[in-house]
Scaffold this active site. Sequence first.
Site, PDB file in Angstrom:
ATOM      1  N   GLY A  51       0.840  -1.195   0.000  1.00 53.39           N
ATOM      2  CA  GLY A  51       0.000   0.000   0.000  1.00 53.39           C
ATOM      3  C   GLY A  51       0.875   1.244   0.000  1.00 53.39           C
ATOM      4  O   GLY A  51       2.065   1.170   0.344  1.00 53.39           O
ATOM      5  N   GLN A  56       2.902   9.857   1.805  1.00 53.85           N
ATOM      6  CA  GLN A  56       4.203   9.172   1.765  1.00 53.85           C
ATOM      7  C   GLN A  56       5.062   9.573   0.574  1.00 53.85           C
ATOM      8  O   GLN A  56       6.247   9.265   0.532  1.00 53.85           O
ATOM      9  CB  GLN A  56       3.998   7.642   1.759  1.00 53.85           C
ATOM     10  CG  GLN A  56       3.378   7.129   3.042  1.00 53.85           C
ATOM     11  CD  GLN A  56       3.203   5.634   3.012  1.00 53.85           C
ATOM     12  OE1 GLN A  56       2.212   5.140   2.483  1.00 53.85           O
ATOM     13  NE2 GLN A  56       4.144   4.891   3.555  1.00 53.85           N
ATOM     14  N   CYS A 101       5.700  -0.229   7.591  1.00 51.23           N
ATOM     15  CA  CYS A 101       5.363   0.969   6.828  1.00 51.23           C
ATOM     16  C   CYS A 101       6.578   1.421   6.034  1.00 51.23           C
ATOM     17  O   CYS A 101       7.680   1.483   6.579  1.00 51.23           O
ATOM     18  CB  CYS A 101       4.920   2.086   7.778  1.00 51.23           C
ATOM     19  SG  CYS A 101       4.446   3.601   6.926  1.00 51.23           S
ATOM     20  N   LEU A 102       6.369   1.737   4.768  1.00 57.40           N
ATOM     21  CA  LEU A 102       7.479   2.158   3.918  1.00 57.40           C
ATOM     22  C   LEU A 102       8.099   3.471   4.407  1.00 57.40           C
ATOM     23  O   LEU A 102       9.244   3.767   4.077  1.00 57.40           O
ATOM     24  CB  LEU A 102       7.009   2.302   2.463  1.00 57.40           C
ATOM     25  CG  LEU A 102       6.576   0.991   1.796  1.00 57.40           C
ATOM     26  CD1 LEU A 102       5.909   1.266   0.450  1.00 57.40           C
ATOM     27  CD2 LEU A 102       7.771   0.048   1.628  1.00 57.40           C
ATOM     28  N   HIS A 143      -4.658   1.260   7.673  1.00 56.18           N
ATOM     29  CA  HIS A 143      -3.305   1.832   7.755  1.00 56.18           C
ATOM     30  C   HIS A 143      -3.179   3.011   6.778  1.00 56.18           C
ATOM     31  O   HIS A 143      -2.644   4.064   7.131  1.00 56.18           O
ATOM     32  CB  HIS A 143      -2.305   0.716   7.439  1.00 56.18           C
ATOM     33  CG  HIS A 143      -0.870   1.099   7.355  1.00 56.18           C
ATOM     34  ND1 HIS A 143       0.099   0.606   8.218  1.00 56.18           N
ATOM     35  CD2 HIS A 143      -0.197   1.913   6.491  1.00 56.18           C
ATOM     36  CE1 HIS A 143       1.281   1.114   7.880  1.00 56.18           C
ATOM     37  NE2 HIS A 143       1.131   1.909   6.831  1.00 56.18           N
ATOM     38  N   GLU A 144      -3.690   2.837   5.544  1.00 58.09           N
ATOM     39  CA  GLU A 144      -3.600   3.913   4.534  1.00 58.09           C
ATOM     40  C   GLU A 144      -4.507   5.084   4.899  1.00 58.09           C
ATOM     41  O   GLU A 144      -4.121   6.249   4.734  1.00 58.09           O
ATOM     42  CB  GLU A 144      -3.960   3.385   3.140  1.00 58.09           C
ATOM     43  CG  GLU A 144      -3.129   2.206   2.638  1.00 58.09           C
ATOM     44  CD  GLU A 144      -1.644   2.361   2.807  1.00 58.09           C
ATOM     45  OE1 GLU A 144      -1.154   3.504   2.860  1.00 58.09           O
ATOM     46  OE2 GLU A 144      -0.947   1.331   2.913  1.00 58.09           O
ATOM     47  N   HIS A 147      -2.796   7.204   7.357  1.00 58.26           N
ATOM     48  CA  HIS A 147      -1.812   8.101   6.726  1.00 58.26           C
ATOM     49  C   HIS A 147      -2.468   9.409   6.285  1.00 58.26           C
ATOM     50  O   HIS A 147      -1.919  10.496   6.485  1.00 58.26           O
ATOM     51  CB  HIS A 147      -1.182   7.439   5.498  1.00 58.26           C
ATOM     52  CG  HIS A 147       0.017   6.587   5.780  1.00 58.26           C
ATOM     53  ND1 HIS A 147       1.169   7.080   6.366  1.00 58.26           N
ATOM     54  CD2 HIS A 147       0.259   5.280   5.521  1.00 58.26           C
ATOM     55  CE1 HIS A 147       2.061   6.092   6.466  1.00 58.26           C
ATOM     56  NE2 HIS A 147       1.533   4.987   5.964  1.00 58.26           N
TER      57      HIS A 147
HETATM   58  O1  GNR Z   1       3.872  -2.716   2.730  1.00 59.60           O
HETATM   59  C1  GNR Z   1       3.139  -2.561   3.708  1.00 59.60           C
HETATM   60  N1  GNR Z   1       2.754  -3.647   4.443  1.00 59.60           N
HETATM   61  C2  GNR Z   1       1.757  -3.603   5.399  1.00 59.60           C
HETATM   62  C3  GNR Z   1       1.621  -4.706   6.256  1.00 59.60           C
HETATM   63  C4  GNR Z   1       0.639  -4.728   7.209  1.00 59.60           C
HETATM   64  C5  GNR Z   1      -0.238  -3.673   7.326  1.00 59.60           C
HETATM   65  C6  GNR Z   1      -0.114  -2.561   6.503  1.00 59.60           C
HETATM   66  C7  GNR Z   1       0.869  -2.533   5.545  1.00 59.60           C
HETATM   67  S1  GNR Z   1       1.004  -1.160   4.492  1.00 59.60           S
HETATM   68  C8  GNR Z   1       2.711  -1.205   4.108  1.00 59.60           C
HETATM   69  C9  GNR Z   1       3.066  -0.157   3.077  1.00 59.60           C
HETATM   70  C10 GNR Z   1       2.812   1.209   3.661  1.00 59.60           C
HETATM   71  O2  GNR Z   1       3.598   1.806   4.360  1.00 59.60           O
HETATM   72  N2  GNR Z   1       1.661   1.770   3.376  1.00 59.60           N
HETATM   73  O3  GNR Z   1       1.371   2.977   3.880  1.00 59.60           O
HETATM   74 NI    NI Z   2       2.486   3.099   5.762  1.00 53.42          NI
END
Ligand code: GNR
Ligand code: NI
Length: 178
Positions: A51, A56, A101-102, A143-144, A147
């Site tokens: 995601g 980001q 998270c990236l 999660h997104e 953000h």
């Molecule tokens: O790559 C990602 N893996 C992930 C694993 C578990 C829950 C959420 C994620 S999102 C993350 C990529 C990211 O930072 N998205 O904002």
């Molecule tokens: Ni993230």
Amino acid sequence: MPMSTKKNYRIVTVPDPVLKQIAQPVDKVDDAIRTQMDGMLAVMYDAPGIGLAANQVGLLNRVFVMDLSSRTEEEEPNPICMVNPQILYESEEMSVMEEGCLSIPKQYAEVERPAIVRVKYIDYNGKDAELEAQGLLSHCIQHEMDHLNGMLFIDYLSTLKRNIMIKKVHKLKKQNLL
Ligand code: GNR
Ligand code: NI
């Protein structure tokens, strides 16, 4: 769907203030927004991640992209783009899953979230859409959406754990290991 695969964006990492800012709603899904989504998908696939939210890559509109397909020869890619996402329903039942998270590279922690969510959004083609999700997809959507509201998964942890992770990212950056 994604026309270009050029990477015009770079992923920002903690503690960049853009990650704490609230992204603004999109007026209309036009070619500029589609170009943004194509670019975000390219960055996400390259990372690789499942995601990526606009914050980001330093943009503050309510756009995110996801793809939970396995990226093997056999399985087709399955990009999902969401604009102006809204939660319609979240289950009382909760789910704990390890997240990364990236923008917080190489750091992982268990996060508890509603197990099932139903979300309403505008898709890549500008059409109204809805999706109900559980498991990893549910965690990823939430999660997104976090953000877009300036919230990171480390904000669910204790101040101590959060600061340790931010320090570790700082250290990796100093050593050029990102
Ligand atoms: O790559 C990602 N893996 C992930 C694993 C578990 C829950 C959420 C994620 S999102 C993350 C990529 C990211 O930072 N998205 O904002
Ligand atoms: Ni993230």
